[in-house]
Design an enzyme around this catalytic site. Sequence first.
Site, PDB file in Angstrom:
ATOM      1  N   TRP A  19       0.859  -1.180   0.000  1.00 21.85           N
ATOM      2  CA  TRP A  19       0.000   0.000   0.000  1.00 21.85           C
ATOM      3  C   TRP A  19       0.908   1.247   0.000  1.00 21.85           C
ATOM      4  CZ3 TRP A  19      -0.330   3.907   3.719  1.00 21.85           C
ATOM      5  CH2 TRP A  19      -1.307   4.876   3.433  1.00 21.85           C
ATOM      6  N   LYS A  70     -15.677   7.399  -9.109  1.00 20.14           N
ATOM      7  CA  LYS A  70     -14.494   6.705  -8.596  1.00 20.14           C
ATOM      8  C   LYS A  70     -14.982   5.439  -7.915  1.00 20.14           C
ATOM      9  CE  LYS A  70     -10.727   7.493  -5.227  1.00 20.14           C
ATOM     10  NZ  LYS A  70     -10.161   8.521  -4.333  1.00 20.14           N
ATOM     11  N   TRP A  71     -14.616   4.287  -8.484  1.00 20.90           N
ATOM     12  CA  TRP A  71     -15.097   2.979  -7.994  1.00 20.90           C
ATOM     13  C   TRP A  71     -13.995   2.371  -7.139  1.00 20.90           C
ATOM     14  CZ3 TRP A  71     -19.394  -0.132 -10.274  1.00 20.90           C
ATOM     15  CH2 TRP A  71     -19.464  -1.414  -9.728  1.00 20.90           C
ATOM     16  N   ASP A  72     -14.176   2.438  -5.833  1.00 20.34           N
ATOM     17  CA  ASP A  72     -13.120   2.017  -4.909  1.00 20.34           C
ATOM     18  C   ASP A  72     -13.358   0.589  -4.414  1.00 20.34           C
ATOM     19  OD1 ASP A  72     -10.855   2.265  -3.358  1.00 20.34           O
ATOM     20  OD2 ASP A  72     -11.497   4.095  -2.351  1.00 20.34           O
ATOM     21  N   ASN A 131     -11.629  -1.403  -0.979  1.00 17.51           N
ATOM     22  CA  ASN A 131     -10.594  -1.134   0.018  1.00 17.51           C
ATOM     23  C   ASN A 131     -10.172  -2.276   0.918  1.00 17.51           C
ATOM     24  OD1 ASN A 131      -9.672   1.492  -0.389  1.00 17.51           O
ATOM     25  ND2 ASN A 131     -11.605   2.334   0.336  1.00 17.51           N
ATOM     26  N   ASP A 174      -2.352   5.680  -3.210  1.00 17.89           N
ATOM     27  CA  ASP A 174      -2.753   6.641  -2.179  1.00 17.89           C
ATOM     28  C   ASP A 174      -1.585   7.531  -1.788  1.00 17.89           C
ATOM     29  OD1 ASP A 174      -5.395   6.105  -1.952  1.00 17.89           O
ATOM     30  OD2 ASP A 174      -5.238   4.789  -0.216  1.00 17.89           O
TER      31      ASP A 174
HETATM   32  C1  GLA Z   1      -9.160   4.664  -0.473  1.00 18.19           C
HETATM   33  C2  GLA Z   1      -8.803   5.484  -1.694  1.00 18.19           C
HETATM   34  C3  GLA Z   1      -8.663   6.925  -1.322  1.00 18.19           C
HETATM   35  C4  GLA Z   1      -9.945   7.412  -0.699  1.00 18.19           C
HETATM   36  C5  GLA Z   1     -10.318   6.539   0.483  1.00 18.19           C
HETATM   37  C6  GLA Z   1     -11.681   6.890   1.027  1.00 18.19           C
HETATM   38  O1  GLA Z   1      -8.104   4.602   0.418  1.00 18.19           O
HETATM   39  O2  GLA Z   1      -7.639   4.989  -2.285  1.00 18.19           O
HETATM   40  O3  GLA Z   1      -8.336   7.693  -2.454  1.00 18.19           O
HETATM   41  O4  GLA Z   1     -10.961   7.394  -1.669  1.00 18.19           O
HETATM   42  O5  GLA Z   1     -10.327   5.170   0.138  1.00 18.19           O
HETATM   43  O6  GLA Z   1     -12.032   6.105   2.085  1.00 18.19           O
END
Ligand code: GLA
Length: 657
Positions: free
Chosen positions: A131, A408-410, A412, A480
């Site tokens: 990360w 933006k399709w995240d 995590n 990030d």
């Molecule tokens: C991830 C994304 C970030 C942001 C956060 C929001 O970490 O990579 O850019 O959108 O989630 O929780």
Amino acid sequence: MNWQPFEVPTLGQGWYGTPAVDVLNARGDHVVDLRVTGHRILPGKKGLPGLPCVYTEEAGEAWSLEVDLADSLTGLGVTMQYSVFEKTGAVARSMRVTNAGQEPLTLRGAFPASVPIWGSDYDVLHLKGAWARERTLVRTPLGQGRYEIGSQRGASGHEENPFIALCGKETCENSGEVWGISFVYSGSFLAGASTDNAGNARLYMGLNPQVFSWHLEPGESFQTPETVLVHSSQGLNGMSRIYHELYRTRLARGAWRDRPRPVLINNWEGTYFDFDEDKLFQIAREGKELGIELFVMDDGWFGQRNSDNCSLGDWKANPDKLPRGLSGLSERIHGLGMLFGIWMEPEMISPDSDLYRAHPDWCLHVEGRERTEERNQLILDLSRKEVRVFITEAVSSVLRESRADYLKWDMNRNMTEYFSPALPPERRMETQHRYMLGLYEVMDEITRSFPQVLFESCSGGGGRFDPGLLYYMPQAWTSDNTDAVSRLWIQYGTSLVYPPSAMGAHVSAVPNHQCHRTTTMKMRGDVALCGGGFGFELDVTSLTEEEKQQARSVIARAKELRSLVHQGTFYRLLSPQGARYAAWQFLRENEALLCVYRILSEPSLPPLRVRMTGLDPDAVYRDETGKLYSGAVLMYMGFSVGISGDFGSCVMRFEKV
Ligand code: GLA
């Protein structure tokens, strides 16, 4: 037999390497004896049902070959599918496995690419990371054994990218041989390079057998995802050029494929979860004044979400933050003459959410076991139809209500307990791959229903920066980590396979939130403008007048250069590995852009000369100060760059006169 250059190696008859196809039959053994039974040569290239893949627009761009193989005892059939792209020689390669027998079969290993390569005195290349430190180029001797990389995470992952290559010891950026394999897939994978006892190498790439198997009843087939094989004798840049062109123009799709992207401002690092409509509007208004074109509202706008511990799945605006809903904010942003964008994490579910309270069985889990949370969240089971319907409807209604121009399709977290209780036990090992098929189905439907929307994929930064998702979404959040120096490594490594047009890159505040390093606005801008998805990610309302002026010029510069960055041919010139400099270049018809970055300064160094590449040696080029140079001078003597101090940059455009 182990030294035989088999095209589709299998187990049980003298081959002891990683099999391309591993099938357990109903008798309980996995001996597979494949013999060719037929073949077809076809113009163009077919799509792969339900899977992302490279494509042609005109039949003459590629030719395809299908070779049928069969094991007569069990009825196992394998069709090898090859498509050769005429211009570049890139080969797309996949396979279909069929049970034409009377008994069930279990596919336990499927490697659509397994390629013998003569000799073994090679280096292995791959993109390793973590990360905020994604895709650092690793180059290491192949040695005499097996070198494997992969992911079992249910995502391609931050740690390894689905790419592996072998290159000669002498191979450098512009000369020497390299063989690359890239996997058009976003889930778990295994890739390797091995040597046999005769001193020859083999490269392979496929589904990770640790987390995959597939039950085939008589008459059923399994289609593997596609691999893309590239050979270049013009060094690593030669290989990258082929991948860039193919992935930018024949993998990415949709209205934004060929269009330079709007300059955006994203509020994540500017506000995190602490915002309301007025705050966002002020950021957008200030951004507009600086020249920004698209405002993106990130995480925290829905349910009760004021931290990362709840509400994923409850995709309704939080009235405390957005009293007039999504449409109210969107109208105000559109009223400024800006585009409006929004963040979602559609594949996830928070245990503290109305969705989870209503459907506790909708997440991936194993009955009777604890459900492991990461970032306080669980993963929706996309192998289930009702879950896919829910996600498609949730995303569509957010897009409709907000009239969003960008999403933006995240995603995590990675998978744990990656099984679907909805599947019968003999099919539970199919869950991870069924999830990916489900994800692709949902993304296909949504991107087709909203063809004008610009989609950007994201996974805790660049945790799913892979060719599979680029088929649906033409850009991805690269990392990030928005620090300008870290980004040199990250964007440099990413460029081994992926075109700059696919890289999201933002200017953020200093000291940087991930590295705590302070760099100038110019340096941050000069690094970020080399990504097709250029933008800002800070609270622009808190900038001083001087900083605003700097931001204006960075934005104007990015706009001036964006079509060259999007469409130009990219060359790496100097690796940041030495920690002193990094340099790269874009080239298109009569113009070139040289980008040089100084990392750490040292005394008593000779002035840096950066040798450009791909220019016409006999032509004359003018730089932005009006100075003239012959192409030969720029390529063989180099352009002299005077950057002093740490963290400096020089971005210079040259025009052929
Ligand atoms: C991830 C994304 C970030 C942001 C956060 C929001 O970490 O990579 O850019 O959108 O989630 O929780």
